[in-house]
Design a protein around this motif. Structure first.
Motif, PDB file in Angstrom:
ATOM      1  N   ALA A  57       1.028  -1.141  -0.109  1.00 22.43           N
ATOM      2  CA  ALA A  57      -0.026  -0.009   0.094  1.00 22.43           C
ATOM      3  C   ALA A  57       0.799   1.256   0.053  1.00 22.43           C
ATOM      4  CB  ALA A  57      -0.967  -0.004   1.104  1.00 22.43           C
ATOM      5  N   ASN A  58       0.056   2.467  -0.081  1.00 21.90           N
ATOM      6  CA  ASN A  58       0.756   3.723  -0.066  1.00 21.90           C
ATOM      7  C   ASN A  58       1.119   3.917   1.436  1.00 21.90           C
ATOM      8  OD1 ASN A  58       1.069   4.462  -2.722  1.00 21.90           O
ATOM      9  ND2 ASN A  58      -1.059   4.606  -2.770  1.00 21.90           N
ATOM     10  N   LEU A  59       2.363   3.990   1.912  1.00 19.58           N
ATOM     11  CA  LEU A  59       2.477   4.414   3.141  1.00 19.58           C
ATOM     12  C   LEU A  59       2.332   5.956   3.487  1.00 19.58           C
ATOM     13  CD1 LEU A  59       5.670   2.382   3.688  1.00 19.58           C
ATOM     14  CD2 LEU A  59       3.399   1.690   4.318  1.00 19.58           C
ATOM     15  N   PRO A  60       1.847   6.132   4.932  1.00 24.83           N
ATOM     16  CA  PRO A  60       1.773   5.102   5.859  1.00 24.83           C
ATOM     17  C   PRO A  60       0.491   4.541   6.004  1.00 24.83           C
ATOM     18  CG  PRO A  60       1.478   7.514   6.682  1.00 24.83           C
ATOM     19  CD  PRO A  60       1.787   7.717   5.415  1.00 24.83           C
ATOM     20  N   VAL A  61       0.172   3.596   6.694  1.00 23.42           N
ATOM     21  CA  VAL A  61      -0.916   3.032   6.710  1.00 23.42           C
ATOM     22  C   VAL A  61      -1.566   2.910   8.243  1.00 23.42           C
ATOM     23  CG1 VAL A  61      -0.681   1.746   4.621  1.00 23.42           C
ATOM     24  CG2 VAL A  61       0.045   0.582   6.814  1.00 23.42           C
ATOM     25  N   SER A  62      -2.932   2.792   8.405  1.00 24.14           N
ATOM     26  CA  SER A  62      -3.459   2.333   9.701  1.00 24.14           C
ATOM     27  C   SER A  62      -4.052   0.989   9.567  1.00 24.14           C
ATOM     28  CB  SER A  62      -4.333   3.501  10.189  1.00 24.14           C
ATOM     29  OG  SER A  62      -3.601   4.733   9.923  1.00 24.14           O
ATOM     30  N   PHE A  63      -4.056   0.148  10.714  1.00 23.95           N
ATOM     31  CA  PHE A  63      -4.625  -1.038  11.082  1.00 23.95           C
ATOM     32  C   PHE A  63      -5.926  -1.045  11.971  1.00 23.95           C
ATOM     33  CE2 PHE A  63      -0.334  -1.760   9.513  1.00 23.95           C
ATOM     34  CZ  PHE A  63      -0.268  -2.941   8.888  1.00 23.95           C
ATOM     35  N   TYR A  64      -6.953  -1.993  11.685  1.00 23.49           N
ATOM     36  CA  TYR A  64      -7.908  -2.027  12.493  1.00 23.49           C
ATOM     37  C   TYR A  64      -8.222  -3.697  12.397  1.00 23.49           C
ATOM     38  CZ  TYR A  64     -12.529  -1.916  14.552  1.00 23.49           C
ATOM     39  OH  TYR A  64     -13.961  -2.182  15.345  1.00 23.49           O
ATOM     40  N   TRP A  65      -7.788  -4.212  13.656  1.00 16.61           N
ATOM     41  CA  TRP A  65      -8.326  -5.770  13.823  1.00 16.61           C
ATOM     42  C   TRP A  65      -9.604  -5.657  14.452  1.00 16.61           C
ATOM     43  CZ3 TRP A  65      -5.682  -9.906  11.758  1.00 16.61           C
ATOM     44  CH2 TRP A  65      -4.443  -9.700  11.190  1.00 16.61           C
ATOM     45  N   ASP A  66     -10.499  -6.751  13.976  1.00 21.12           N
ATOM     46  CA  ASP A  66     -11.736  -7.065  14.672  1.00 21.12           C
ATOM     47  C   ASP A  66     -11.590  -8.701  14.845  1.00 21.12           C
ATOM     48  OD1 ASP A  66     -14.080  -7.820  15.582  1.00 21.12           O
ATOM     49  OD2 ASP A  66     -15.334  -6.561  14.342  1.00 21.12           O
ATOM     50  N   PHE A  67     -11.439  -8.915  16.010  1.00 15.53           N
ATOM     51  CA  PHE A  67     -11.207 -10.354  16.530  1.00 15.53           C
ATOM     52  C   PHE A  67     -12.530 -11.256  16.446  1.00 15.53           C
ATOM     53  CE2 PHE A  67      -7.745  -8.285  18.510  1.00 15.53           C
ATOM     54  CZ  PHE A  67      -6.741  -8.723  17.843  1.00 15.53           C
ATOM     55  N   GLY A  68     -13.601 -10.653  16.426  1.00 18.74           N
ATOM     56  CA  GLY A  68     -15.111 -11.363  16.238  1.00 18.74           C
ATOM     57  C   GLY A  68     -15.532 -11.811  17.418  1.00 18.74           C
ATOM     58  N   ASP A  69     -15.003 -11.258  18.599  1.00 21.02           N
ATOM     59  CA  ASP A  69     -15.567 -11.328  19.966  1.00 21.02           C
ATOM     60  C   ASP A  69     -15.666 -10.306  20.712  1.00 21.02           C
ATOM     61  OD1 ASP A  69     -13.133 -10.708  20.632  1.00 21.02           O
ATOM     62  OD2 ASP A  69     -12.245 -12.441  21.694  1.00 21.02           O
ATOM     63  N   GLY A  70     -15.725  -9.132  20.057  1.00 11.77           N
ATOM     64  CA  GLY A  70     -16.076  -7.774  20.411  1.00 11.77           C
ATOM     65  C   GLY A  70     -14.698  -6.883  20.944  1.00 11.77           C
ATOM     66  N   ASN A  71     -13.621  -7.616  20.801  1.00 12.84           N
ATOM     67  CA  ASN A  71     -12.411  -7.043  21.024  1.00 12.84           C
ATOM     68  C   ASN A  71     -11.603  -6.445  19.782  1.00 12.84           C
ATOM     69  OD1 ASN A  71     -11.797  -7.502  23.773  1.00 12.84           O
ATOM     70  ND2 ASN A  71     -12.364  -9.243  23.514  1.00 12.84           N
ATOM     71  N   THR A  72     -10.770  -5.561  19.783  1.00 17.77           N
ATOM     72  CA  THR A  72     -10.231  -5.157  18.582  1.00 17.77           C
ATOM     73  C   THR A  72      -8.661  -4.653  18.967  1.00 17.77           C
ATOM     74  OG1 THR A  72     -10.861  -2.656  19.061  1.00 17.77           O
ATOM     75  CG2 THR A  72     -12.347  -4.010  17.636  1.00 17.77           C
ATOM     76  N   SER A  73      -7.879  -4.340  17.718  1.00 21.06           N
ATOM     77  CA  SER A  73      -6.627  -3.893  18.124  1.00 21.06           C
ATOM     78  C   SER A  73      -6.061  -3.074  16.842  1.00 21.06           C
ATOM     79  CB  SER A  73      -5.666  -5.303  17.825  1.00 21.06           C
ATOM     80  OG  SER A  73      -4.427  -4.685  17.951  1.00 21.06           O
TER      81      SER A  73
END
Length: 261
Positions: free
Chosen positions: A209-225
């Motif tokens: 991707a074109n830097l910089p990038v931001s991440f969003y994880w959804d773990f499927g149990d209500g928690n994220t990172s």
């Protein structure tokens, strides 16, 4: 985001010069309502204070309205837009020109004519121009653009016909608009915890991707990172399935994603 090159709001007629050998009616233009109106047999140049770099991905856009004398059926011969390298001595160097409309068939050896006649007259349209690829195809290099020019080529036939003309507005560099969204893949590994009721999982992301990038994880149990490579501990339950999604947003605001269960 698109970058504004010029919208004609802060220009005066003194900012424009005559295009060499072509500007037969140098007074055949006006700035009105934040637009540039070119009529008669007129070619005008606008020089940049700072040259603009062009690369293989560079795309510009400009809005234009093609006008014609409906009563007489008179349309101009060629109407369009061009860009040029400016030599150290101030003269124009290599250049390309685009024909947007007109009654005269243009020579493909010297014109970029892809838009000629593509849109109805007397309506505003946005013309997207692959200036990087087009310039390289003709000259085999990527230039610094020092000037742009606007023309209504209409050989004199008496009085200037104000209705056989072209209006210009909103010149943009839209290269960032046309970039690809992030390409995202991922993998995970289950780590033993010694507890039958929990599961420790390590996730890895792989992003183009074109830097910089931001991440969003959804773990499927209500928690994220927001970490690129997070670790998460799941609490297990009977027949419970977790859908994991990793979304990545690049510097242009475009996003891609990867998911697993």
């Amino acid at each position: 985001m698109p970058t504004l090159i010029n919208n004609f709001n802060n220009l005066t007629e003194e900012d424009f010069s005559s295009y060499p050998t072509e500007d037969a009616e140098p007074n055949g233009f006006e700035l009105t309502g934040g637009t540039l109106h070119v009529f008669g047999n007129t070619w005008k140049i606008l020089y940049f204070d700072t040259p603009r770099f062009v690369n293989p991905e560079t795309i510009w856009s400009i809005r234009a309205l093609i006008d014609a004398n409906v009563d007489t059926g008179h349309i101009s011969e060629i109407q369009g837009f061009g860009l040029a390298v400016v030599n150290p001595n101030g003269s124009l160097g290599d250049r390309i020109k685009y024909s947007f409309a007109g009654s005269q068939e243009v020579d493909a050896d010297s014109w970029e004519w892809v838009y000629q006649g593509a849109f109805p007259i007397q309506e505003w349209h946005t013309y997207k121009l692959e200036v990087g690829k087009d310039f390289h195809r003709r000259y085999n290099y990527y230039p610094q653009i020092g000037a742009v020019y606007f023309f209504n080529d209409d050989d004199p036939s008496g009085d200037i016909d104000l209705q056989a003309s072209i209006y210009f507005d909103d010149l943009y560099d839209i290269t960032d608009e046309n970039t690809e969204p992030p390409n995202v893949t991922g993998r995970y590994r289950v780590n033993l915890t010694g507890d039958m009721n929990t599961m420790n999982v390590s996730f890895n992301s792989f992003v183009s991707a074109n830097l910089p990038v931001s991440f969003y994880w959804d773990f499927g149990d209500g928690n994220t990172s927001n970490e690129p490579n997070p670790t998460h501990i799941y609490t297990l339950g009977r027949d419970r399935v977790f859908k994991v999604v990793c979304k990545v947003v690049d510097s242009n605001g475009k996003w891609g994603w990867w998911s697993a269960e």
